[in-house]
Design an enzyme around this catalytic site. Structure first.
Site, mmCIF file in Angstrom:
data_model
loop_
_atom_site.group_PDB
_atom_site.id
_atom_site.type_symbol
_atom_site.label_atom_id
_atom_site.label_comp_id
_atom_site.label_asym_id
_atom_site.label_seq_id
_atom_site.Cartn_x
_atom_site.Cartn_y
_atom_site.Cartn_z
ATOM 1 C CB ALA A 65 2.901 -0.105 6.947
ATOM 2 C CG ASP A 66 -1.744 -4.879 8.272
ATOM 3 O OD1 ASP A 66 -0.973 -5.822 7.973
ATOM 4 O OD2 ASP A 66 -2.982 -4.982 8.242
ATOM 5 C CB THR A 67 -1.563 -2.887 2.896
ATOM 6 O OG1 THR A 67 -0.555 -1.882 3.047
ATOM 7 C CG2 THR A 67 -2.443 -2.552 1.700
ATOM 8 C CB ALA A 102 -2.701 1.357 9.641
#
Length: 194
Positions: A65-67, A102
């Site tokens: 994930a990436d925030t 994501a």
């Protein structure tokens, strides 16, 4: 038997959120370039980075994930230092901003493999902050490793006036959407196992 879930992240927050779902994890942080490309829209940015993380780590079932915090179309990543954290907090003061995460799930169970992803957006309203509040908060050290320089689950939660959408997304991983992606990848969640 379900494959072991590999988390391609060193984020303790993501680890804690997945533990809430009762998932046993193997932690293998991905080594990827997380810089925003020139002209790259925020949604495309978080999706690209999450996919790159998932592809960079071996395993039968990998979750990455990436925030990013987005204010006026600008991605606010993790601050470089205390001064950068102050700059971000001043910019967020008294505004509404978006938190994008994501999530990418990659499964190599077949010759073709499966890659599923989703981008989740949450709107956050931030209180108006004075220099004393900002200096105190930066002095705690909490904002220095957080996208947008704040942690809703920590002391930074005192500055959040309203959240529209997934709170776990603001922490770093939207749990409902993550569970749905794992299911679609053929990974049974603990309450679905015999």
């Amino acid at each position: 038997m379900a494959p072991r879930l590999v988390l391609a992240s060193q984020s303790p927050r993501r680890r804690e959120l997945l533990a809430q779902l009762g998932l046993a994890l193997e932690i293998r942080p991905a080594d990827t370039d997380e810089r925003v490309l020139p002209g790259e829209p925020p949604r495309d940015y978080v999706l690209r980075v999450a996919r790159e993380k998932a592809r960079a780590v071996p395993g039968d079932l990998v979750l990455a994930a990436d925030t990013a915090v987005v204010l006026g179309g600008e991605v606010l990543g993790k601050p470089r230092d205390a001064d950068d954290a102050r700059r971000m907090l001043r910019a967020l003061s008294g505004t509404r901003h978006e938190v994008l995460t994501a999530v990418c799930v990659r499964r190599n169970a077949s010759a073709l493999g499966v890659e599923l992803d989703a981008v989740v957006a949450t709107e956050v309203a931030f209180a108006r902050l004075g220099d004393a509040e900002i200096d105190w908060y930066v002095g705690t050290g909490e904002p220095l490793d957080k996208a947008g320089a704040y942690a809703i689950q920590g002391s930074g939660g005192a500055f959040v006036e309203e959240v529209r959408g997934s709170v776990s997304n603001v922490v770093g991983l939207p749990l409902a959407e993550t569970a749905a992606l794992l299911r679609r990848a053929g990974f049974p969640l603990p309450w679905e196992r015999p």
